[in-house]
Design a protein around this motif. Sequence first.
Motif, PDB file in Angstrom:
ATOM      1  N   MET A  13     -12.572 -11.895  35.043  1.00  0.00           N
ATOM      2  CA  MET A  13     -12.122 -13.003  35.015  1.00  0.00           C
ATOM      3  C   MET A  13     -12.634 -13.825  36.193  1.00  0.00           C
ATOM      4  N   GLN A  14     -12.732 -13.312  37.157  1.00  0.00           N
ATOM      5  CA  GLN A  14     -13.104 -13.815  38.525  1.00  0.00           C
ATOM      6  C   GLN A  14     -14.461 -14.424  38.593  1.00  0.00           C
ATOM      7  N   ARG A  15     -15.423 -13.534  37.607  1.00  0.00           N
ATOM      8  CA  ARG A  15     -16.710 -13.863  37.723  1.00  0.00           C
ATOM      9  C   ARG A  15     -16.940 -15.047  36.404  1.00  0.00           C
ATOM     10  N   ASN A  16     -16.007 -15.094  35.855  1.00  0.00           N
ATOM     11  CA  ASN A  16     -16.285 -16.420  34.907  1.00  0.00           C
ATOM     12  C   ASN A  16     -15.931 -17.856  35.577  1.00  0.00           C
ATOM     13  N   SER A  17     -15.707 -17.610  36.864  1.00  0.00           N
ATOM     14  CA  SER A  17     -15.349 -18.630  37.625  1.00  0.00           C
ATOM     15  C   SER A  17     -16.458 -18.898  38.842  1.00  0.00           C
ATOM     16  N   ILE A  18     -16.904 -20.115  39.060  1.00  0.00           N
ATOM     17  CA  ILE A  18     -17.825 -20.123  40.155  1.00  0.00           C
ATOM     18  C   ILE A  18     -17.580 -19.894  41.597  1.00  0.00           C
ATOM     19  N   PHE A  19     -16.028 -20.155  41.748  1.00  0.00           N
ATOM     20  CA  PHE A  19     -15.418 -20.084  43.226  1.00  0.00           C
ATOM     21  C   PHE A  19     -14.752 -18.657  43.104  1.00  0.00           C
ATOM     22  N   THR A  20     -15.482 -17.500  43.180  1.00  0.00           N
ATOM     23  CA  THR A  20     -14.723 -16.312  43.527  1.00  0.00           C
ATOM     24  C   THR A  20     -14.218 -16.062  44.924  1.00  0.00           C
ATOM     25  N   PRO A  21     -13.161 -14.978  45.142  1.00  0.00           N
ATOM     26  CA  PRO A  21     -12.884 -14.999  46.498  1.00  0.00           C
ATOM     27  C   PRO A  21     -14.129 -14.445  47.358  1.00  0.00           C
ATOM     28  N   VAL A  22     -15.074 -13.587  46.565  1.00  0.00           N
ATOM     29  CA  VAL A  22     -16.365 -13.280  47.198  1.00  0.00           C
ATOM     30  C   VAL A  22     -17.163 -14.358  47.586  1.00  0.00           C
ATOM     31  N   LEU A  23     -17.379 -15.218  47.043  1.00  0.00           N
ATOM     32  CA  LEU A  23     -18.182 -16.643  47.253  1.00  0.00           C
ATOM     33  C   LEU A  23     -17.305 -17.192  48.448  1.00  0.00           C
ATOM     34  N   ILE A  24     -16.009 -17.417  48.392  1.00  0.00           N
ATOM     35  CA  ILE A  24     -15.331 -18.153  49.398  1.00  0.00           C
ATOM     36  C   ILE A  24     -15.400 -17.507  50.891  1.00  0.00           C
ATOM     37  N   GLY A  25     -15.192 -16.174  50.838  1.00  0.00           N
ATOM     38  CA  GLY A  25     -15.017 -15.199  52.089  1.00  0.00           C
ATOM     39  C   GLY A  25     -16.548 -15.382  52.660  1.00  0.00           C
ATOM     40  N   GLY A  26     -17.420 -15.099  51.741  1.00  0.00           N
ATOM     41  CA  GLY A  26     -19.075 -14.951  52.198  1.00  0.00           C
ATOM     42  C   GLY A  26     -19.384 -16.293  52.806  1.00  0.00           C
ATOM     43  N   CYS A  27     -18.977 -17.741  52.276  1.00  0.00           N
ATOM     44  CA  CYS A  27     -19.360 -18.940  52.896  1.00  0.00           C
ATOM     45  C   CYS A  27     -18.794 -19.203  54.219  1.00  0.00           C
ATOM     46  N   PHE A  28     -17.357 -18.735  54.524  1.00  0.00           N
ATOM     47  CA  PHE A  28     -16.821 -18.822  55.820  1.00  0.00           C
ATOM     48  C   PHE A  28     -17.605 -17.834  56.777  1.00  0.00           C
ATOM     49  N   ILE A  29     -17.927 -16.715  56.303  1.00  0.00           N
ATOM     50  CA  ILE A  29     -18.703 -15.663  57.534  1.00  0.00           C
ATOM     51  C   ILE A  29     -20.185 -16.526  57.680  1.00  0.00           C
ATOM     52  N   ILE A  30     -20.773 -16.685  56.838  1.00  0.00           N
ATOM     53  CA  ILE A  30     -22.366 -17.308  56.937  1.00  0.00           C
ATOM     54  C   ILE A  30     -22.048 -18.749  57.754  1.00  0.00           C
ATOM     55  N   MET A  31     -21.111 -19.482  57.517  1.00  0.00           N
ATOM     56  CA  MET A  31     -20.824 -20.619  58.185  1.00  0.00           C
ATOM     57  C   MET A  31     -20.715 -20.433  59.610  1.00  0.00           C
ATOM     58  N   ILE A  32     -19.815 -19.696  59.847  1.00  0.00           N
ATOM     59  CA  ILE A  32     -19.692 -19.175  61.368  1.00  0.00           C
ATOM     60  C   ILE A  32     -20.755 -18.712  62.109  1.00  0.00           C
ATOM     61  N   SER A  33     -21.488 -17.695  61.544  1.00  0.00           N
ATOM     62  CA  SER A  33     -22.747 -17.189  61.950  1.00  0.00           C
ATOM     63  C   SER A  33     -23.686 -18.155  62.331  1.00  0.00           C
ATOM     64  N   PHE A  34     -24.177 -19.074  61.314  1.00  0.00           N
ATOM     65  CA  PHE A  34     -25.088 -20.180  61.548  1.00  0.00           C
ATOM     66  C   PHE A  34     -24.957 -21.304  62.340  1.00  0.00           C
ATOM     67  N   ALA A  35     -23.509 -21.546  62.406  1.00  0.00           N
ATOM     68  CA  ALA A  35     -22.987 -22.417  63.515  1.00  0.00           C
ATOM     69  C   ALA A  35     -23.484 -22.094  64.674  1.00  0.00           C
ATOM     70  N   ILE A  36     -23.242 -20.682  65.021  1.00  0.00           N
ATOM     71  CA  ILE A  36     -23.681 -20.163  66.647  1.00  0.00           C
ATOM     72  C   ILE A  36     -25.306 -20.141  66.886  1.00  0.00           C
ATOM     73  N   ARG A  37     -25.908 -19.659  65.630  1.00  0.00           N
ATOM     74  CA  ARG A  37     -27.311 -19.610  65.556  1.00  0.00           C
ATOM     75  C   ARG A  37     -27.987 -20.987  65.655  1.00  0.00           C
ATOM     76  N   ALA A  38     -27.439 -21.934  65.154  1.00  0.00           N
ATOM     77  CA  ALA A  38     -28.103 -23.214  64.837  1.00  0.00           C
ATOM     78  C   ALA A  38     -27.893 -24.074  66.267  1.00  0.00           C
ATOM     79  N   SER A  39     -27.239 -23.611  67.077  1.00  0.00           N
ATOM     80  CA  SER A  39     -26.892 -24.251  68.491  1.00  0.00           C
ATOM     81  C   SER A  39     -27.837 -23.834  69.848  1.00  0.00           C
ATOM     82  N   PHE A  40     -28.416 -22.739  69.324  1.00  0.00           N
ATOM     83  CA  PHE A  40     -29.298 -22.431  70.553  1.00  0.00           C
ATOM     84  C   PHE A  40     -30.291 -23.446  71.221  1.00  0.00           C
ATOM     85  N   GLY A  41     -30.920 -24.315  70.319  1.00  0.00           N
ATOM     86  CA  GLY A  41     -31.714 -25.201  70.846  1.00  0.00           C
ATOM     87  C   GLY A  41     -31.028 -26.187  71.922  1.00  0.00           C
ATOM     88  N   VAL A  42     -29.712 -26.356  71.658  1.00  0.00           N
ATOM     89  CA  VAL A  42     -29.062 -27.244  72.736  1.00  0.00           C
ATOM     90  C   VAL A  42     -28.875 -26.455  74.050  1.00  0.00           C
TER      91      VAL A  42
END
Length: 425
Positions: A13-42
């Motif tokens: 049932m979850q896979r029939n929806s685009i916004f699965t818990p896996v997608l939401i959780g994965g998005c938050f982890i990538i977002m935090i990881s890349f926020a830090i990585r993208a700041s190194f030029g500063v």
Amino acid sequence: MTGLRPLTGQMKMQRNSIFTPVLIGGCFIIMISFAIRASFGVFQIPIADEFGWLRAEFSLAIAIQNLAWGVGQPIFGAIAEKFGDRKAIIIGALMYAAGLVFSAYAITPGAHQLLEILVGFGVAGTGFGVILAIVGRAASDEHRSLALGIATAAGSAGQVFGAPVAEALLAVMPWQSVFLIFAAAILAALLFLPMLRAPAPLSKAELEESMSAILGKAFRDPSFSLIFIGFFSCGYQLAFVTAHFPAFVTELCGPIEPGSFLHSLGITTTSALGAVSISLIGLANIGGTILAGYLGKRYSKKYLLAGIYFGRTIIAAAFILLPITPLTVIVFSVTMGALWLATVPLTSGLVGYIYGLRYMGTLYGIVFFSHQLGSFIGVWLGGWMYDLHGTYTTVWWVGVGVGLLSAIVHLPVKESPLRERALAA
């Protein structure tokens, strides 16, 4: 295999929806990881100024980080597929945090450069290779391309606030303290781990195929080599801009006039504009990456990739040929940002489509190594050429050339499942 479980009724049932818990959780982890990585030029100018280093010293540290990320990506993909996705992410987050903490106390170029290996491996464990493989397995065939686009766009969302947050923190505290705050943030990302419970929507044939067998088939397939080569320029361009564009804008952009729109927004210096440009790239790429994921289900991924690389080539060439003003910086940031990570859902989706989902993390990790090899060269070459000539112009034109090469090499890729090709032979 650890981490892959049969589909239950609830999972279906979850896979029939685009916004699965896996997608939401994965998005938050990538977002935090890349926020830090993208700041190194500063941190380029503050660290170089404090220690009196050449620009190439910290540039090499960031370059090593990118190379370590590339080396670590297939390793973490294999760890996830052998021992479980969440274990791979935990190891990655711990390495990421350790690298940041130790870097806060490093006082020599060699120490920073060595510690960026830890940070790079940390990004590998909390970034695209592991997360996109989980998202790809958890999504239905109908939603997979768009889900990969949304997860990739989360990395851009992190980029939107990563550099400005770093710039704001640097205004009130030393760079060492900012590194410690970022270490705590990446550990906090582990709170989303319980959401990453991905099923295994794999065929019987995929489940029975060994890693060595599919790796052998991929390495013998010319299309895999073309995808590998094509991803090089993506890493070169993205890492060079992330690491050097803030300093590039600070030093070469024309002044921000009092009374202008940017001035009214509080962006009064080219240094602030440099940090905002990275944020704008990330903001524009949220829509661009989601659109790329959406189009990837409906049109040929290889032709979409060729078009994206060609578009980047035109944008980069136009920017360096025109006078560098606040307006051209904004236009470049928005247009290049729309194509920034749009290659990621298409490339990962192409790998999964051609070679199957069973070892998508490992195979994409290998392709991603080319991306990070390009990142290493782009960041290091940018600093070295700057110290040698006092300008980024030459290394920028190299990026234009490799972008055009990537557009060309995607055209001969055979965009059909390898298993179907074998049956038809």
